[in-house]
Scaffold this motif. Structure first.
Motif, PDB file in Angstrom:
ATOM      1  N   ASP A  50      31.261 -13.329 -30.929  1.00 44.48           N
ATOM      2  CA  ASP A  50      30.511 -13.991 -32.004  1.00 44.48           C
ATOM      3  C   ASP A  50      31.423 -14.521 -33.113  1.00 44.48           C
ATOM      4  OD1 ASP A  50      30.973 -11.306 -32.704  1.00 44.48           O
ATOM      5  OD2 ASP A  50      29.115 -11.112 -33.825  1.00 44.48           O
ATOM      6  N   GLY A  51      32.719 -14.663 -32.819  1.00 43.76           N
ATOM      7  CA  GLY A  51      33.630 -15.348 -33.718  1.00 43.76           C
ATOM      8  C   GLY A  51      34.245 -14.523 -34.827  1.00 43.76           C
ATOM      9  N   ILE A  52      34.082 -13.205 -34.790  1.00 43.41           N
ATOM     10  CA  ILE A  52      34.630 -12.328 -35.827  1.00 43.41           C
ATOM     11  C   ILE A  52      36.115 -12.088 -35.543  1.00 43.41           C
ATOM     12  CG2 ILE A  52      34.472 -10.070 -36.956  1.00 43.41           C
ATOM     13  CD1 ILE A  52      31.956 -11.868 -37.307  1.00 43.41           C
ATOM     14  N   VAL A  53      36.923 -12.185 -36.590  1.00 38.73           N
ATOM     15  CA  VAL A  53      38.360 -11.950 -36.462  1.00 38.73           C
ATOM     16  C   VAL A  53      38.839 -10.813 -37.360  1.00 38.73           C
ATOM     17  CG1 VAL A  53      38.974 -14.256 -35.651  1.00 38.73           C
ATOM     18  CG2 VAL A  53      38.815 -13.825 -38.095  1.00 38.73           C
ATOM     19  N   ARG A 112      45.137 -20.337 -30.206  1.00 41.07           N
ATOM     20  CA  ARG A 112      45.196 -19.471 -29.033  1.00 41.07           C
ATOM     21  C   ARG A 112      44.374 -18.245 -29.399  1.00 41.07           C
ATOM     22  NH1 ARG A 112      51.365 -20.048 -26.658  1.00 41.07           N
ATOM     23  NH2 ARG A 112      51.432 -22.325 -26.915  1.00 41.07           N
ATOM     24  N   LEU A 113      43.220 -18.135 -28.769  1.00 38.05           N
ATOM     25  CA  LEU A 113      42.254 -17.096 -29.134  1.00 38.05           C
ATOM     26  C   LEU A 113      42.088 -16.124 -27.981  1.00 38.05           C
ATOM     27  CD1 LEU A 113      39.571 -19.463 -30.702  1.00 38.05           C
ATOM     28  CD2 LEU A 113      41.470 -18.299 -31.860  1.00 38.05           C
ATOM     29  N   LEU A 114      42.288 -14.844 -28.264  1.00 36.14           N
ATOM     30  CA  LEU A 114      42.076 -13.804 -27.270  1.00 36.14           C
ATOM     31  C   LEU A 114      40.706 -13.199 -27.567  1.00 36.14           C
ATOM     32  CD1 LEU A 114      43.537 -12.578 -24.845  1.00 36.14           C
ATOM     33  CD2 LEU A 114      44.418 -10.809 -26.375  1.00 36.14           C
ATOM     34  N   ALA A 115      39.710 -13.629 -26.778  1.00 30.86           N
ATOM     35  CA  ALA A 115      38.316 -13.255 -27.024  1.00 30.86           C
ATOM     36  C   ALA A 115      37.958 -11.983 -26.254  1.00 30.86           C
ATOM     37  CB  ALA A 115      37.384 -14.391 -26.617  1.00 30.86           C
ATOM     38  N   PHE A 116      37.484 -10.996 -27.012  1.00 32.04           N
ATOM     39  CA  PHE A 116      37.101  -9.715 -26.432  1.00 32.04           C
ATOM     40  C   PHE A 116      35.597  -9.663 -26.220  1.00 32.04           C
ATOM     41  CE2 PHE A 116      41.262  -8.934 -28.028  1.00 32.04           C
ATOM     42  CZ  PHE A 116      41.794  -7.999 -27.159  1.00 32.04           C
ATOM     43  N   PRO A 117      35.134  -8.956 -25.168  1.00 31.34           N
ATOM     44  CA  PRO A 117      33.709  -8.896 -24.851  1.00 31.34           C
ATOM     45  C   PRO A 117      32.963  -7.952 -25.796  1.00 31.34           C
ATOM     46  CG  PRO A 117      34.923  -7.542 -23.303  1.00 31.34           C
ATOM     47  CD  PRO A 117      35.942  -8.219 -24.192  1.00 31.34           C
ATOM     48  N   THR A 118      32.972  -8.333 -27.060  1.00 27.09           N
ATOM     49  CA  THR A 118      32.367  -7.533 -28.117  1.00 27.09           C
ATOM     50  C   THR A 118      31.586  -8.456 -29.040  1.00 27.09           C
ATOM     51  OG1 THR A 118      34.222  -5.976 -28.062  1.00 27.09           O
ATOM     52  CG2 THR A 118      32.888  -5.983 -30.059  1.00 27.09           C
ATOM     53  N   VAL A 119      30.415  -8.008 -29.460  1.00 24.12           N
ATOM     54  CA  VAL A 119      29.632  -8.727 -30.464  1.00 24.12           C
ATOM     55  C   VAL A 119      29.426  -7.764 -31.626  1.00 24.12           C
ATOM     56  CG1 VAL A 119      27.410  -9.810 -30.983  1.00 24.12           C
ATOM     57  CG2 VAL A 119      28.480 -10.173 -28.748  1.00 24.12           C
ATOM     58  N   ARG A 162      34.235 -11.127 -40.906  1.00 22.07           N
ATOM     59  CA  ARG A 162      34.852 -12.412 -41.258  1.00 22.07           C
ATOM     60  C   ARG A 162      35.020 -13.260 -40.004  1.00 22.07           C
ATOM     61  NH1 ARG A 162      37.788 -16.427 -42.082  1.00 22.07           N
ATOM     62  NH2 ARG A 162      38.962 -16.807 -43.977  1.00 22.07           N
ATOM     63  N   ARG A 163      34.445 -14.433 -40.029  1.00 24.01           N
ATOM     64  CA  ARG A 163      34.547 -15.355 -38.902  1.00 24.01           C
ATOM     65  C   ARG A 163      35.760 -16.271 -39.074  1.00 24.01           C
ATOM     66  NH1 ARG A 163      29.995 -14.746 -36.120  1.00 24.01           N
ATOM     67  NH2 ARG A 163      28.146 -14.077 -37.237  1.00 24.01           N
ATOM     68  N   LEU A 164      36.329 -16.681 -37.968  1.00 26.96           N
ATOM     69  CA  LEU A 164      37.446 -17.615 -38.009  1.00 26.96           C
ATOM     70  C   LEU A 164      36.984 -18.965 -38.541  1.00 26.96           C
ATOM     71  CD1 LEU A 164      40.363 -18.387 -37.427  1.00 26.96           C
ATOM     72  CD2 LEU A 164      39.705 -18.809 -35.048  1.00 26.96           C
ATOM     73  N   PHE A 165      35.851 -19.430 -38.065  1.00 27.21           N
ATOM     74  CA  PHE A 165      35.314 -20.715 -38.496  1.00 27.21           C
ATOM     75  C   PHE A 165      34.042 -20.457 -39.303  1.00 27.21           C
ATOM     76  CE2 PHE A 165      37.426 -21.366 -34.379  1.00 27.21           C
ATOM     77  CZ  PHE A 165      38.426 -22.232 -34.783  1.00 27.21           C
ATOM     78  N   PRO A 166      34.095 -20.633 -40.620  1.00 25.88           N
ATOM     79  CA  PRO A 166      32.926 -20.339 -41.451  1.00 25.88           C
ATOM     80  C   PRO A 166      31.778 -21.320 -41.180  1.00 25.88           C
ATOM     81  CG  PRO A 166      34.704 -21.273 -42.778  1.00 25.88           C
ATOM     82  CD  PRO A 166      35.240 -21.094 -41.398  1.00 25.88           C
ATOM     83  N   ASP A 167      30.565 -20.871 -41.475  1.00 27.46           N
ATOM     84  CA  ASP A 167      29.369 -21.687 -41.250  1.00 27.46           C
ATOM     85  C   ASP A 167      29.441 -23.024 -41.969  1.00 27.46           C
ATOM     86  OD1 ASP A 167      28.253 -19.750 -39.641  1.00 27.46           O
ATOM     87  OD2 ASP A 167      27.089 -18.850 -41.258  1.00 27.46           O
ATOM     88  N   ASP A 168      30.056 -23.059 -43.133  1.00 28.06           N
ATOM     89  CA  ASP A 168      30.088 -24.286 -43.930  1.00 28.06           C
ATOM     90  C   ASP A 168      31.386 -25.072 -43.762  1.00 28.06           C
ATOM     91  OD1 ASP A 168      31.706 -22.450 -45.187  1.00 28.06           O
ATOM     92  OD2 ASP A 168      30.937 -22.840 -47.194  1.00 28.06           O
ATOM     93  N   GLY A 169      32.146 -24.754 -42.722  1.00 32.08           N
ATOM     94  CA  GLY A 169      33.425 -25.425 -42.500  1.00 32.08           C
ATOM     95  C   GLY A 169      33.243 -26.842 -41.979  1.00 32.08           C
TER      96      GLY A 169
END
Length: 187
Positions: A12-15, A142-149, A154-161
């Protein structure tokens, strides 16, 4: 010169707080998949570290400066050898002497990155990433995405970006995670 941002990220984009060092209630999510999930050159940096420079914010640099100097493996040797620029208003060059090849970034972050002739790798350091994205300087993720929600954090790409188009360069399963590489799409 390219600016490459590497991040651990959830579905879900959390970093924020992938290792749990910030003590957040949902932190440590990347490390729950075992040490092999995050060890070594998971971001396929290879020679990029040999020929480039690592750019870190203060918090990430302080965490890494406690971890990497004590490690003894081929990737740790690269991390310890790479020149490191530290974006900080509070640390001094004396502080950064604890991790070899580290120095405080001179002047404005964006201007310094624009002047850099080597590839710049930014890891973690969300305030640095935010400034570079706002200036349009990020060339690759380069994003290492883990199978976690997590649902929050804090998201990498904010909603208002801003809207930015990226093209996929590669997708690869790396243990429990998936490494995706994106570069800015031609304008």
């Amino acid at each position: 010169m390219s600016v490459i941002v590497i991040e651990f990220i959830t579905l879900d984009g959390i970093v924020s707080d992938p290792d749990g060092s910030a003590g957040t209630p949902r932190g440590g999510w990347a490390f729950r998949h075992g040490p092999e999930a995050v060890a070594g050159d998971k971001f396929r940096l290879g020679r990029t570290l040999d020929d480039g420079v690592l750019l870190l914010g203060r918090t990430t640099w302080q965490l890494f400066s406690r971890l990497w100097p004590g490690r003894d493996d081929p990737f740790a040797a690269r991390m310890n050898a790479v020149p490191k620029l530290v974006a900080s208003r509070t640390l001094t060059d004396t502080d950064t002497s604890v991790w070899g090849n580290s120095r405080i970034l001179d002047g404005d972050l964006v201007d310094a990155v624009r002047r850099e002739r080597r590839n710049v790798v930014v890891t973690g350091s969300l305030s640095v990433v935010d400034r570079l994205m706002a200036a349009g300087l990020v060339d690759e993720f380069r994003l290492l995405a883990f199978p976690t929600v997590l649902g929050t954090g804090r998201r990498l790409f904010p909603d208002d970006g801003p809207r930015i188009e990226w093209e996929c360069l590669a997708v690869e399963q790396v243990g429990a995670a998936v490494l995706t590489r994106y570069r800015r799409a031609p304008r």
